[in-house]
Write an enzyme that holds these catalytic residues in place. Structure first.
Site, short mmCIF file in Angstrom:
data_model
loop_
_atom_site.label_atom_id
_atom_site.label_comp_id
_atom_site.label_asym_id
_atom_site.label_seq_id
_atom_site.Cartn_x
_atom_site.Cartn_y
_atom_site.Cartn_z
N TYR A 137 -3.34 -14.35 -1.21
CA TYR A 137 -2.85 -13.21 -2.00
C TYR A 137 -1.96 -12.36 -1.08
O TYR A 137 -2.14 -11.14 -0.96
CB TYR A 137 -4.01 -12.39 -2.56
CG TYR A 137 -5.07 -13.21 -3.26
CD1 TYR A 137 -4.97 -13.53 -4.60
CD2 TYR A 137 -6.17 -13.69 -2.55
CE1 TYR A 137 -5.96 -14.30 -5.23
CE2 TYR A 137 -7.16 -14.46 -3.17
CZ TYR A 137 -7.04 -14.75 -4.51
OH TYR A 137 -8.02 -15.52 -5.12
N CYS B 128 -9.91 -3.95 -2.88
CA CYS B 128 -9.72 -2.63 -3.49
C CYS B 128 -10.80 -2.35 -4.53
O CYS B 128 -10.74 -1.33 -5.22
CB CYS B 128 -8.33 -2.52 -4.10
SG CYS B 128 -7.98 -3.74 -5.39
N GLN C 145 0.83 -1.20 0.00
CA GLN C 145 0.00 0.00 0.00
C GLN C 145 0.87 1.26 0.00
O GLN C 145 1.77 1.39 0.83
CB GLN C 145 -0.91 0.00 1.23
CG GLN C 145 -1.93 -1.11 1.26
CD GLN C 145 -3.03 -0.94 0.22
OE1 GLN C 145 -3.05 0.02 -0.54
NE2 GLN C 145 -3.94 -1.89 0.18
#
Length: 252
Positions: free
Chosen positions: A113, A208, A84
């Site tokens: 992930y 996201c 991020q």
């Protein structure tokens, strides 16, 4: 990319051609300007797209990596690592995921992930063990290195394509809690089906892109297997339409 907690900078210039002499002048310009990035990278791709994913990377200045800290852990990142970019908001996101996971120290955590291992490493003291799965071998190497450099010994990381499911990677191991943080397209139906079969007590879904997240959650909850207990958006990209959304699913 800038490390808020380390002051390190990674500059990536994406071009359609590789011109070493131009990059050498670019590196000199950056240093003459007083910027002195930790690493300077040329990403080369001739594809026409809104992303540089898949570009060939050339290190033209400094180190082949840079570092950032989240909480009390340091993460070594390659120029194309998923991490991020908004560190302060990422720490808020981690806090939401931590609250939803509600770990007591005895759980087996499955980190899907997993990228460079952020959740597995940050929550290592709150679980008995964790397994992180990521499709990119380079990210798995970084995750393993990040665990080692932070003294984390109860996390292991596997390179595998989650679109093919999950069972074959875990053997007889069954997770108590799953954290999943898939790319924008969401989880493949095979990954969703495998999660339903594993049936952990809690699933923390970090997204996201809320649309495929909603579709995945509906599939996970089908037949009353899970309830959507809580959701919390986190604004990592102020003044844009993009948010990260964290959801907690509890097994009935």
């Amino acid at each position: 990319r800038y490390g808020e907690n380390t002051g390190q900078t990674c500059a990536v210039l994406v071009t359609t051609e590789r011109k070493p002499e131009v990059m050498a002048a670019y590196v000199k310009h950056l240093h003459d300007s007083g910027l002195a990035p930790t690493c300077v990278v040329n990403g080369v791709t001739d594809s026409v797209a809104g992303t540089s994913e898949g570009a060939a990377l050339f290190i033209d200045g400094g180190e082949p990596y840079f570092q950032e800290r989240l909480r009390d852990k340091t993460f070594t990142l390659s120029p194309d690592s998923f991490f991020q970019p908004n560190t302060e908001a990422a720490e808020l996101l981690v806090g939401v995921a931590e609250r939803y996971a509600n770990l007591s120290g005895s759980e087996m955590l499955l980190d899907l992930y997993c990228g460079v291992g952020v959740f597995s490493i940050l929550f290592s003291s709150q679980v008995s063990q964790s397994v992180g799965i990521e499709i990119l071998p380079a990210a798995v190497i970084h995750a393993t290195q990040n665990a080692d450099q932070n003294g984390v010994s109860n996390a292991r990381f596997l390179a595998a394509n989650l679109d093919e499911g999950i069972h074959g990677f875990l053997g007889s191991t069954r997770p108590d809690v799953v954290i999943t943080d898939p790319p924008r397209a969401g989880m493949h139906p095979k990954a969703v089906a495998a999660l339903r079969d594993l049936a952990p007590s809690r699933i923390v879904y970090v997204s996201c892109h809320p649309v495929p997240q909603a579709e995945n959650i509906a599939a996970l909850c089908e037949g009353g297997l899970y309830d959507l207990a809580e959701m919390q958006p986190v604004d990592l990209f102020p003044q844009t339409p993009h948010v990260e959304n964290v959801a907690l699913l509890r097994r009935n």
